[in-house]
Design a protein around this motif. Structure first.
Motif, short mmCIF file in Angstrom:
data_model
loop_
_atom_site.label_atom_id
_atom_site.label_comp_id
_atom_site.label_asym_id
_atom_site.label_seq_id
_atom_site.Cartn_x
_atom_site.Cartn_y
_atom_site.Cartn_z
N VAL A 152 -3.67 9.27 4.62
CA VAL A 152 -4.65 8.24 4.32
C VAL A 152 -3.95 7.08 3.61
O VAL A 152 -3.38 7.28 2.54
CB VAL A 152 -5.77 8.79 3.40
CG1 VAL A 152 -6.77 7.70 3.04
CG2 VAL A 152 -6.46 9.98 4.05
N TYR B 14 0.82 -1.20 0.00
CA TYR B 14 0.00 0.00 0.00
C TYR B 14 0.86 1.25 0.00
O TYR B 14 2.07 1.20 0.19
CB TYR B 14 -0.98 -0.01 1.18
CG TYR B 14 -0.37 0.24 2.54
CD1 TYR B 14 -0.41 1.49 3.12
CD2 TYR B 14 0.21 -0.79 3.27
CE1 TYR B 14 0.13 1.73 4.37
CE2 TYR B 14 0.75 -0.58 4.52
CZ TYR B 14 0.71 0.69 5.07
OH TYR B 14 1.24 0.92 6.31
N SER C 70 -9.39 2.29 0.44
CA SER C 70 -8.80 2.61 1.73
C SER C 70 -8.19 1.36 2.35
O SER C 70 -8.73 0.26 2.25
CB SER C 70 -9.89 3.17 2.64
OG SER C 70 -9.36 3.46 3.91
N GLU C 71 -7.06 1.56 2.97
CA GLU C 71 -6.35 0.47 3.65
C GLU C 71 -6.26 0.84 5.11
O GLU C 71 -5.97 1.96 5.45
CB GLU C 71 -4.97 0.30 3.03
CG GLU C 71 -4.10 -0.76 3.65
CD GLU C 71 -4.71 -2.14 3.57
OE1 GLU C 71 -4.58 -2.87 4.55
OE2 GLU C 71 -5.31 -2.50 2.56
N SER C 72 -6.46 -0.13 6.00
CA SER C 72 -6.46 0.17 7.44
C SER C 72 -5.09 0.54 7.96
O SER C 72 -4.94 1.11 9.02
CB SER C 72 -7.02 -1.01 8.21
OG SER C 72 -6.19 -2.15 8.03
N TYR D 134 -3.84 3.73 1.33
CA TYR D 134 -4.68 3.12 0.32
C TYR D 134 -3.88 2.08 -0.46
O TYR D 134 -2.66 2.08 -0.44
CB TYR D 134 -5.28 4.16 -0.63
CG TYR D 134 -4.30 4.62 -1.68
CD1 TYR D 134 -4.24 3.98 -2.92
CD2 TYR D 134 -3.42 5.66 -1.44
CE1 TYR D 134 -3.33 4.36 -3.86
CE2 TYR D 134 -2.52 6.05 -2.39
CZ TYR D 134 -2.47 5.39 -3.61
OH TYR D 134 -1.55 5.77 -4.54
#
Length: 113
Positions: free
Chosen positions: A97, A80, A110-112, A99
């Motif tokens: 953010v 990511y 979206s990636e945590s 992603y």
């Protein structure tokens, strides 16, 4: 010089966006930095005018290049990137953010992190 031409173009972009009340997105590549070095506003190639005139500066980074106090870490499981807002003239809010790009659906998700 090429930097004079860049400054002139930035002047024209600023005048156009102000006159027509539009937001322009200009992609400027970073200058060469050391591998895995965190990118900042000073990493933008060319003169400082590019970031001085900008209302927003957003930098795309690999998680392993983020500052040491960042919550983002390199993962062997997920490849990511992090979009990091470094300047926000409108309300000053900054942030990052994570992603990843999903090739199957040709979309950033979206990636945590």
């Amino acid at each position: 010089t090429k930097f004079d031409a860049q400054d002139y173009a930035l002047d024209l972009f600023r005048k156009f966006s102000t006159k027509h009340n539009v937001h322009l997105t200009l992609v400027v590549h970073p200058r060469k930095e050391m591998d895995k070095a965190a990118l900042g506003i000073s990493s933008v190639f060319g003169t400082a005018k590019a970031t001085q005139e900008a209302d927003n500066v957003v930098i795309l980074q690999r998680p392993e290049a983020m500052e040491k106090n960042s919550n983002f870490r390199q993962s062997d499981e997920v490849d990511y990137r992090v979009l990091e807002v470094k300047k926000n003239r409108f309300d000053g809010e900054l942030g990052a953010v994570p992603y990843k790009f999903e090739r199957d659906i040709v979309t950033m998700v979206s990636e945590s992190g």
